[in-house]
Design a protein around this motif. Structure first.
Motif, PDB file in Angstrom:
ATOM      1  N   ARG A   1       0.863  -1.205   0.000  1.00 45.77           N
ATOM      2  CA  ARG A   1       0.000   0.000   0.000  1.00 45.77           C
ATOM      3  C   ARG A   1       0.890   1.243   0.000  1.00 45.77           C
ATOM      4  N   PRO A   2       0.430   2.338  -0.625  1.00 40.96           N
ATOM      5  CA  PRO A   2       1.327   3.468  -0.887  1.00 40.96           C
ATOM      6  C   PRO A   2       2.094   4.032   0.313  1.00 40.96           C
ATOM      7  N   GLY A   3       1.412   4.342   1.412  1.00 41.05           N
ATOM      8  CA  GLY A   3       2.103   4.967   2.541  1.00 41.05           C
ATOM      9  C   GLY A   3       3.135   4.044   3.162  1.00 41.05           C
ATOM     10  N   ARG A   4       2.780   2.759   3.216  1.00 40.36           N
ATOM     11  CA  ARG A   4       3.698   1.783   3.815  1.00 40.36           C
ATOM     12  C   ARG A   4       4.880   1.524   2.885  1.00 40.36           C
ATOM     13  N   ALA A   5       4.599   1.457   1.579  1.00 43.45           N
ATOM     14  CA  ALA A   5       5.679   1.220   0.614  1.00 43.45           C
ATOM     15  C   ALA A   5       6.666   2.380   0.628  1.00 43.45           C
ATOM     16  N   ALA A   6       6.148   3.611   0.760  1.00 44.74           N
ATOM     17  CA  ALA A   6       7.034   4.782   0.802  1.00 44.74           C
ATOM     18  C   ALA A   6       7.937   4.717   2.034  1.00 44.74           C
ATOM     19  N   ALA A   7       7.355   4.320   3.176  1.00 52.53           N
ATOM     20  CA  ALA A   7       8.158   4.216   4.404  1.00 52.53           C
ATOM     21  C   ALA A   7       9.189   3.098   4.277  1.00 52.53           C
ATOM     22  N   LEU A   8       8.793   1.997   3.644  1.00 47.73           N
ATOM     23  CA  LEU A   8       9.726   0.887   3.454  1.00 47.73           C
ATOM     24  C   LEU A   8      10.876   1.301   2.535  1.00 47.73           C
ATOM     25  N   GLU A   9      10.548   2.066   1.507  1.00 52.61           N
ATOM     26  CA  GLU A   9      11.602   2.518   0.592  1.00 52.61           C
ATOM     27  C   GLU A   9      12.614   3.397   1.335  1.00 52.61           C
ATOM     28  N   ALA A  10      12.113   4.240   2.236  1.00 53.78           N
ATOM     29  CA  ALA A  10      13.033   5.081   3.016  1.00 53.78           C
ATOM     30  C   ALA A  10      13.925   4.210   3.908  1.00 53.78           C
ATOM     31  N   LEU A  11      13.346   3.164   4.494  1.00 52.78           N
ATOM     32  CA  LEU A  11      14.144   2.271   5.342  1.00 52.78           C
ATOM     33  C   LEU A  11      15.198   1.538   4.510  1.00 52.78           C
ATOM     34  N   ILE A  12      14.802   1.080   3.319  1.00 53.89           N
ATOM     35  CA  ILE A  12      15.752   0.375   2.443  1.00 53.89           C
ATOM     36  C   ILE A  12      16.921   1.305   2.092  1.00 53.89           C
ATOM     37  N   SER A  13      16.620   2.569   1.807  1.00 52.04           N
ATOM     38  CA  SER A  13      17.691   3.530   1.496  1.00 52.04           C
ATOM     39  C   SER A  13      18.628   3.701   2.685  1.00 52.04           C
ATOM     40  N   GLU A  14      18.012   3.795   3.859  1.00 50.80           N
ATOM     41  CA  GLU A  14      18.789   3.981   5.086  1.00 50.80           C
ATOM     42  C   GLU A  14      19.735   2.784   5.316  1.00 50.80           C
ATOM     43  N   VAL A  15      19.179   1.569   5.179  1.00 52.76           N
ATOM     44  CA  VAL A  15      19.983   0.365   5.430  1.00 52.76           C
ATOM     45  C   VAL A  15      21.063   0.219   4.356  1.00 52.76           C
ATOM     46  N   SER A  16      20.709   0.558   3.119  1.00 49.33           N
ATOM     47  CA  SER A  16      21.684   0.443   2.023  1.00 49.33           C
ATOM     48  C   SER A  16      22.898   1.337   2.247  1.00 49.33           C
ATOM     49  N   ALA A  17      22.696   2.444   2.961  1.00 52.98           N
ATOM     50  CA  ALA A  17      23.798   3.390   3.185  1.00 52.98           C
ATOM     51  C   ALA A  17      24.677   2.992   4.371  1.00 52.98           C
ATOM     52  N   MET A  18      24.311   1.910   5.090  1.00 57.81           N
ATOM     53  CA  MET A  18      25.102   1.498   6.259  1.00 57.81           C
ATOM     54  C   MET A  18      26.241   0.589   5.782  1.00 57.81           C
ATOM     55  N   PRO A  19      27.494   1.007   5.985  1.00 52.71           N
ATOM     56  CA  PRO A  19      28.615   0.243   5.426  1.00 52.71           C
ATOM     57  C   PRO A  19      28.880  -1.086   6.127  1.00 52.71           C
ATOM     58  N   ASP A  20      28.313  -1.276   7.316  1.00 57.50           N
ATOM     59  CA  ASP A  20      28.606  -2.498   8.084  1.00 57.50           C
ATOM     60  C   ASP A  20      27.538  -3.572   7.909  1.00 57.50           C
ATOM     61  N   ILE A  21      26.677  -3.420   6.876  1.00 57.92           N
ATOM     62  CA  ILE A  21      25.605  -4.402   6.678  1.00 57.92           C
ATOM     63  C   ILE A  21      25.710  -5.031   5.286  1.00 57.92           C
ATOM     64  N   TRP A  22      25.619  -6.348   5.238  1.00 65.81           N
ATOM     65  CA  TRP A  22      25.604  -7.073   3.972  1.00 65.81           C
ATOM     66  C   TRP A  22      24.137  -7.376   3.617  1.00 65.81           C
ATOM     67  N   ILE A  23      23.623  -6.729   2.575  1.00 70.99           N
ATOM     68  CA  ILE A  23      22.240  -6.963   2.148  1.00 70.99           C
ATOM     69  C   ILE A  23      22.247  -8.045   1.077  1.00 70.99           C
ATOM     70  N   ALA A  24      21.418  -9.072   1.255  1.00 70.53           N
ATOM     71  CA  ALA A  24      21.424 -10.192   0.313  1.00 70.53           C
ATOM     72  C   ALA A  24      20.063 -10.878   0.297  1.00 70.53           C
ATOM     73  N   SER A  25      19.864 -11.701  -0.724  1.00 69.13           N
ATOM     74  CA  SER A  25      18.672 -12.554  -0.745  1.00 69.13           C
ATOM     75  C   SER A  25      18.943 -13.752   0.165  1.00 69.13           C
ATOM     76  N   LEU A  26      17.885 -14.499   0.503  1.00 70.49           N
ATOM     77  CA  LEU A  26      18.085 -15.597   1.448  1.00 70.49           C
ATOM     78  C   LEU A  26      18.895 -16.739   0.842  1.00 70.49           C
ATOM     79  N   ASN A  27      18.778 -16.978  -0.479  1.00 73.51           N
ATOM     80  CA  ASN A  27      19.614 -18.064  -1.018  1.00 73.51           C
ATOM     81  C   ASN A  27      21.092 -17.690  -0.991  1.00 73.51           C
ATOM     82  N   GLU A  28      21.405 -16.404  -1.133  1.00 73.15           N
ATOM     83  CA  GLU A  28      22.811 -15.989  -0.999  1.00 73.15           C
ATOM     84  C   GLU A  28      23.289 -16.169   0.444  1.00 73.15           C
ATOM     85  N   ILE A  29      22.423 -15.857   1.396  1.00 68.34           N
ATOM     86  CA  ILE A  29      22.784 -16.018   2.809  1.00 68.34           C
ATOM     87  C   ILE A  29      22.951 -17.506   3.152  1.00 68.34           C
ATOM     88  N   ALA A  30      22.082 -18.347   2.567  1.00 65.13           N
ATOM     89  CA  ALA A  30      22.195 -19.801   2.800  1.00 65.13           C
ATOM     90  C   ALA A  30      23.510 -20.330   2.234  1.00 65.13           C
TER      91      ALA A  30
END
Ligand code: ZN
Length: 289
Positions: free
Chosen positions: A239-268
Motif C-alpha cells: 500500500r502506498p504509505g507503507r511502501a514509501a516508508a519501506l523505501e526510506a528504510l531500504i535507502s537507510e539500510v543500504s547506506a550502512m557500510p557495516d551491513i551485507w544486504i542479500a537474498s536468502l539463497n545468498e545467505i544460505a
C-alpha cells in the motif's frame, strides 16, 4: 558478537523478504472467505498492485530480494511470478494452499510441498531452493522432507539470531539444510493486517510505528551481530504509505557500510561455506503422549 563472519567484514546481514500470500492465506484461514469478493480483493491487491510497486522500489535500491509464493497464488497470478523472476529476485516456496504443515499428515505435507514446487517450476523454469512455512508454523517432519527434495534452506524457525546448519534427523550422515531464523517483531502482519472475521489484530499501526520496531532490531543486530530478516506481505506493505516508508528504510539500510544486504539463497550459500557442525532436531511432541 555471535561469531558469524559476513562478506566484507560486515557486522550483520540483512534481507528484505516478501511473502506473496494473496488469496491463499485468507482461504486457508477460512474457506468461507471464497464467498466474499471484498476479502478476495483485499488479498489480490498484493500480487496485482503491491508486488509491482515493491519491484520498482527494489530496482531503484539495486538490491536482490526473496519472494515466498504459495503455489495456489502463483497459479492465480502467473504474470506476477514471472515479473518477479525476470527482475532477478529469488522465488521461494511457501506451501501450495498456504496451510500450516502442523495441521497435516506426513503424506499431506509432502503433497503440498511437491505441488507448490511444480507450480513455481512451471512458471519460472527453476525449482525453488528455499522454503518458508505458511504462518511460520514448521512441523518436526518438514526439515526431512525439504532435505530429501534437495532444498537448501528453510526460514521459519526462531531459536537464533544468525543462520545455522540443521540436520533433519538423528543420523550424522543426513544432509543438513540451512536454517535462516525469523521472529515476530520483524513481520508486517502484526502491524498492518486487519481483516474482519479472519484476522482481527488491529488497530492498524502507522508505518512510522512499524519502521521504528524494525529499526530497533536492526540496531541490535549491528551491535551484537546476526542476520536481520524482514518479512513483508505485498497485500499489506505494498500500500502506498507503507511502501514509501519501506523505501526510506531500504535507502537507510543500504547506506550502512557495516551491513551485507542479500537474498536468502545468498545467505544460505554463505552459511554452508562456514561449515559449522549441524544442529539436530530433538522432537518434543512425544511429551504429549
Ligand atoms: Zn504466508
Amino acid at each position: 558478537m555471535n561469531g558469524t563472519e559476513w562478506p566484507g567484514g560486515a557486522n550483520c546481514a540483512a534481507s528484505f523478504t516478501f511473502d506473496v500470500d494473496g488469496e491463499a492465506a485468507a482461504l486457508a484461514a477460512d474457506p468461507r472467505t471464497a464467498r466474499s469478493l471484498s476479502v478476495m480483493t483485499h488479498q489480490a491487491y498484493g500480487p496485482q498492485v503491491g508486488v509491482r510497486r515493491l519491484l520498482r522500489i527494489l530496482e531503484r535500491a539495486r538490491i536482490r530480494s526473496t519472494f515466498f509464493i504459495p503455489g495456489f497464488t502463483a497459479d492465480l497470478h502467473p504474470t506476477t511470478v514471472r515479473d518477479i523472476a525476470a527482475a532477478g529476485h529469488e522465488i521461494a516456496h511457501h506451501g501450495y494452499h498456504h496451510v500450516k504443515p502442523t495441521g497435516l499428515s506426513l503424506a499431506e505435507q509432502a503433497e503440498q510441498l511437491d505441488r507448490g514446487t511444480d507450480a513455481l517450476e512451471r512458471l519460472t523454469g527453476q525449482r525453488p531452493v528455499g522454503y518458508r512455512a505458511p504462518m511460520w508454523d514448521l512441523s518436526w517432519e518438514m526439515p526431512g522432507l525439504l532435505a530429501e527434495r534437495g532444498f537448501h534452506y528453510d526460514s521459519s524457525l526462531m531459536d537464533d539470531d544468525a543462520p545455522y546448519l540443521l540436520s533433519p534427523g538423528p543420523e550424522a550422515d543426513e544432509t543438513p539444510i540451512v536454517e535462516i531464523p525469523i521472529q515476530w517483531a520483524l513481520d508486517d502482519w502484526e502491524q498492518y493486517c486487519y481483516l474482519p472475521d479472519v484476522t482481527e489484530l488491529g488497530p492498524i499501526q502507522t508505518p512510522q510505528h512499524a519502521i521504528e520496531l524494525w529499526r530497533a532490531e536492526l540496531e541490535g543486530m549491528r551491535r551484537f551481530g546476526g542476520c536481520w530478516v524482514l518479512t513483508n506481505h505485498p497485500f499489506l506493505s505494498g500500500r502506498p504509505g507503507r511502501a514509501a516508508a519501506l523505501e526510506a528504510l531500504i535507502s537507510e539500510v543500504s547506506a550502512m557500510p557495516d551491513i551485507w544486504i542479500a537474498s536468502l539463497n545468498e545467505i544460505a550459500e554463505h552459511t554452508k561455506l562456514g561449515g559449522t557442525t549441524p544442529r539436530q532436531i530433538m522432537p518434543l511432541n512425544h511429551h504429549l503422549k
